[in-house]
Scaffold this motif. Structure first.
Motif, mmCIF file in Angstrom:
data_model
loop_
_atom_site.group_PDB
_atom_site.id
_atom_site.type_symbol
_atom_site.label_atom_id
_atom_site.label_comp_id
_atom_site.label_asym_id
_atom_site.label_seq_id
_atom_site.Cartn_x
_atom_site.Cartn_y
_atom_site.Cartn_z
ATOM 1 N N TYR A 60 0.838 -1.201 0.000
ATOM 2 C CA TYR A 60 0.000 0.000 0.000
ATOM 3 C C TYR A 60 0.874 1.253 0.000
ATOM 4 C CZ TYR A 60 -3.527 3.410 1.453
ATOM 5 O OH TYR A 60 -4.344 4.503 1.522
ATOM 6 N N ILE A 61 1.873 1.267 0.851
ATOM 7 C CA ILE A 61 2.766 2.429 0.939
ATOM 8 C C ILE A 61 3.497 2.646 -0.383
ATOM 9 C CG2 ILE A 61 4.838 3.318 2.077
ATOM 10 C CD1 ILE A 61 3.817 1.779 4.618
ATOM 11 N N ARG A 62 3.955 1.566 -1.019
ATOM 12 C CA ARG A 62 4.625 1.679 -2.315
ATOM 13 C C ARG A 62 3.690 2.269 -3.364
ATOM 14 N NH1 ARG A 62 4.807 -3.697 -4.120
ATOM 15 N NH2 ARG A 62 2.784 -3.152 -5.012
ATOM 16 N N ASP A 63 2.448 1.766 -3.408
ATOM 17 C CA ASP A 63 1.480 2.257 -4.393
ATOM 18 C C ASP A 63 1.149 3.726 -4.158
ATOM 19 O OD1 ASP A 63 1.458 -0.260 -5.475
ATOM 20 O OD2 ASP A 63 -0.481 -0.841 -4.614
ATOM 21 N N LEU A 64 0.997 4.106 -2.884
ATOM 22 C CA LEU A 64 0.664 5.500 -2.577
ATOM 23 C C LEU A 64 1.822 6.429 -2.918
ATOM 24 C CD1 LEU A 64 -1.522 7.344 -1.504
ATOM 25 C CD2 LEU A 64 -0.663 6.940 0.819
ATOM 26 N N ARG A 65 3.034 6.009 -2.645
ATOM 27 C CA ARG A 65 4.205 6.822 -2.993
ATOM 28 C C ARG A 65 4.325 7.003 -4.508
ATOM 29 N NH1 ARG A 65 8.721 4.330 1.254
ATOM 30 N NH2 ARG A 65 8.126 5.645 3.031
ATOM 31 N N TYR A 66 4.027 5.955 -5.248
ATOM 32 C CA TYR A 66 4.057 6.048 -6.716
ATOM 33 C C TYR A 66 3.031 7.082 -7.187
ATOM 34 C CZ TYR A 66 3.743 4.829 -11.646
ATOM 35 O OH TYR A 66 3.741 4.898 -13.020
ATOM 36 N N ILE A 67 1.816 7.020 -6.642
ATOM 37 C CA ILE A 67 0.759 7.969 -7.019
ATOM 38 C C ILE A 67 1.170 9.393 -6.679
ATOM 39 C CG2 ILE A 67 -1.581 8.722 -6.401
ATOM 40 C CD1 ILE A 67 -2.241 5.682 -6.066
ATOM 41 N N ARG A 68 1.707 9.586 -5.475
ATOM 42 C CA ARG A 68 2.100 10.942 -5.053
ATOM 43 C C ARG A 68 3.140 11.540 -6.005
ATOM 44 N NH1 ARG A 68 -0.982 11.509 -0.934
ATOM 45 N NH2 ARG A 68 -0.821 10.543 1.122
ATOM 46 N N LYS A 69 4.100 10.736 -6.414
ATOM 47 C CA LYS A 69 5.184 11.247 -7.259
ATOM 48 C C LYS A 69 4.781 11.361 -8.721
ATOM 49 C CE LYS A 69 10.004 10.386 -8.601
ATOM 50 N NZ LYS A 69 11.212 9.531 -8.381
ATOM 51 N N HIS A 70 4.145 10.335 -9.269
ATOM 52 C CA HIS A 70 3.936 10.250 -10.713
ATOM 53 C C HIS A 70 2.564 10.714 -11.181
ATOM 54 C CE1 HIS A 70 7.773 8.245 -11.288
ATOM 55 N NE2 HIS A 70 7.482 7.471 -10.261
ATOM 56 N N PHE A 71 1.639 10.930 -10.247
ATOM 57 C CA PHE A 71 0.310 11.418 -10.624
ATOM 58 C C PHE A 71 0.001 12.764 -9.991
ATOM 59 C CE2 PHE A 71 -4.382 11.563 -10.041
ATOM 60 C CZ PHE A 71 -4.740 11.590 -11.385
ATOM 61 N N GLN A 72 0.254 12.892 -8.693
ATOM 62 C CA GLN A 72 -0.047 14.145 -8.010
ATOM 63 C C GLN A 72 0.982 15.236 -8.288
ATOM 64 O OE1 GLN A 72 -1.546 11.931 -3.996
ATOM 65 N NE2 GLN A 72 -1.317 14.132 -3.852
ATOM 66 N N GLY A 73 2.230 14.831 -8.538
ATOM 67 C CA GLY A 73 3.282 15.824 -8.741
ATOM 68 C C GLY A 73 3.978 16.235 -7.466
ATOM 69 N N ARG A 74 4.003 15.372 -6.464
ATOM 70 C CA ARG A 74 4.700 15.680 -5.225
ATOM 71 C C ARG A 74 6.186 15.323 -5.362
ATOM 72 N NH1 ARG A 74 1.018 17.329 -1.748
ATOM 73 N NH2 ARG A 74 2.806 17.927 -0.504
ATOM 74 N N PRO A 75 7.052 16.017 -4.613
ATOM 75 C CA PRO A 75 6.727 17.012 -3.597
ATOM 76 C C PRO A 75 6.392 18.373 -4.201
ATOM 77 C CG PRO A 75 9.105 16.753 -3.739
ATOM 78 C CD PRO A 75 8.514 15.721 -4.654
#
Length: 402
Positions: free
Chosen positions: A47-62
């Motif tokens: 779950y943490i891996r999937d969420l980190r992927y979304i944050r970086k590659h979809f949301q544009g974080r940081p």
């Protein structure tokens, strides 16, 4: 995580005297299932891996921290910085918890996301998450807010969400929550009610804070890298309080960092003309949890007003009530006029058009800067003002003096 975040809330969702879960029996097993699922997946490497992927590659974080040099010079005194959540995908901090809630819904086998929205930023973010994960989406929104925030209504519909107008009572955020809960009850087997702030029954105040904690984690690291020190003051607007708790969580164990929540004073201190819950409220219950509340003469949630639809709520997140009572965070207010002045000044002098909600935090920084020379103020710029520009310019013109 820091010791405070590990220890708070209790297992049954209490932040000191506030929080908990006051639910009708029909919803108790559903909220228990949500809490159990969150406890399980929050420690899951997948779950943490999937969420980190979304944050970086979809949301544009940081998202970055920006030094507001021009505004600092105009105000004099302290140097003002902003955590740029307006640059997060969909234009606000809301996507931080909506994508995580969408991932949770998929894990639980749900087929639909449901929520309330005030300014529409949570609605847009949840509709975005639903589209990303292939889920249905139902958003309840007060008729007053639908009229004020038309661009966000259009975005929600384009993203495939069903927008349900709420026409009873004050026709704003509180009623949207009431309407969404009523609609959720018969759909609880297949839908996840993705609450849009650090409010509601346990586990949502904790869960949303944890999902928003990324804001504070990034901001702390970025500010240290930029300046070599921590900020003297950290501030964020507070309605329900998700963006503020996300920011505060990054600094909660730094005793030398003063935390400030900025509530909406509206047009006056008269009941019904503001939404400054901690400033004027008292202990009470709303929407299934114990918190501080603005009450009318009958002891019911009072009508509220603010120029910022996303802050238009008579309660506040239970953790904010706890931080106020324990003295760890300070709570103040900015009125509509101050927020509008900040909206125009940040636009004209920094090239950043803020959400009206975020403009309350900008107003605080502008007000405090002059009396704090040599200090630094970091605000959470929780959203951009695309959604507000039609309402502001049609109502107030193109400058604060219009």
């Amino acid at each position: 995580m820091s010791s405070y975040l590990k220890e708070t809330p209790t297992r049954d969702g209490f932040f000191g005297d506030y929080g908990g879960a006051q639910l009708p029996p029909v919803l108790e097993p559903h909220f228990k299932a949500i809490a159990e699922a969150y406890d399980k997946i929050s420690k899951s490497a997948d779950y943490i891996r999937d969420l980190r992927y979304i944050r970086k590659h979809f949301q544009g974080r940081p998202t970055p921290v920006s030094h507001l040099k021009n505004l600092s010079e105009i105000c004099g005194g302290a140097q003002i910085y902003a955590k740029r959540e307006d640059l997060n995908h969909t234009g606000a901090h809301k996507l931080n918890h909506c994508m995580a809630e969408g991932l949770l819904a998929k894990h639980m086998g749900k087929t639909k996301l449901m929520a309330e929205t005030g300014a529409g930023q949570h609605g847009v973010a949840l509709a975005t998450a639903a589209a990303y994960f292939g889920l249905e989406c139902e958003i309840h929104m007060g008729e007053i807010d639908i009229a004020k925030e038309a661009p966000n209504v259009t975005r929600m519909k384009l993203l495939g969400a069903e927008v349900v107008p709420v026409g009873f009572g004050g026709r704003s955020l509180k009623e949207a929550v009431d309407s969404a809960f009523e609609s959720y009850v018969p759909q609880a087997d297949t839908a996840l009610f993705a609450i849009g702030s650090v409010v509601g029954p346990h586990p949502f105040p904790k869960m949303v804070r944890d999902f928003q904690h990324i804001v504070g984690i990034e901001a702390r690291e970025q500010f240290l890298e930029m300046t070599g020190d921590l900020p003297d003051m950290v501030a964020a607007c507070v309605g329900g309080g998700s963006n503020a708790m996300g920011m505060f969580a990054g600094f909660i164990d730094d005793a030398d960092v003063a935390l400030y929540g900025v509530e909406p004073m509206g047009t006056s201190s008269k009941l019904g003309e503001h939404a400054a819950t901690i400033t004027f409220g008292e202990d009470g219950d709303i929407h299934g949890f114990r918190t501080m509340l603005l009450k009318d003469e009958a002891g019911e949630p009072a009508p509220v007003h603010t120029v910022a639809s996303g802050l238009d709520y008579p309660g506040v997140g239970p953790e904010h009530a706890h931080l106020y009572r324990t003295g760890r965070a300070n709570y103040t207010a900015a009125n509509d006029k101050e927020a509008l002045d900040a909206f125009y000044k940040l636009s004209r002098h920094e090239g950043i058009i803020p959400a009206l909600e975020s403009a309350h935090a900008v107003a605080f920084a502008m007000r405090e800067a002059a009396s704090n020379p040599g200090k630094s103020i970091l605000i959470n710029l929780s959203g951009r003002g695309d959604k507000d520009i039609d309402y502001v310019t049609e109502t107030y013109g193109f400058s604060v003096d219009s």
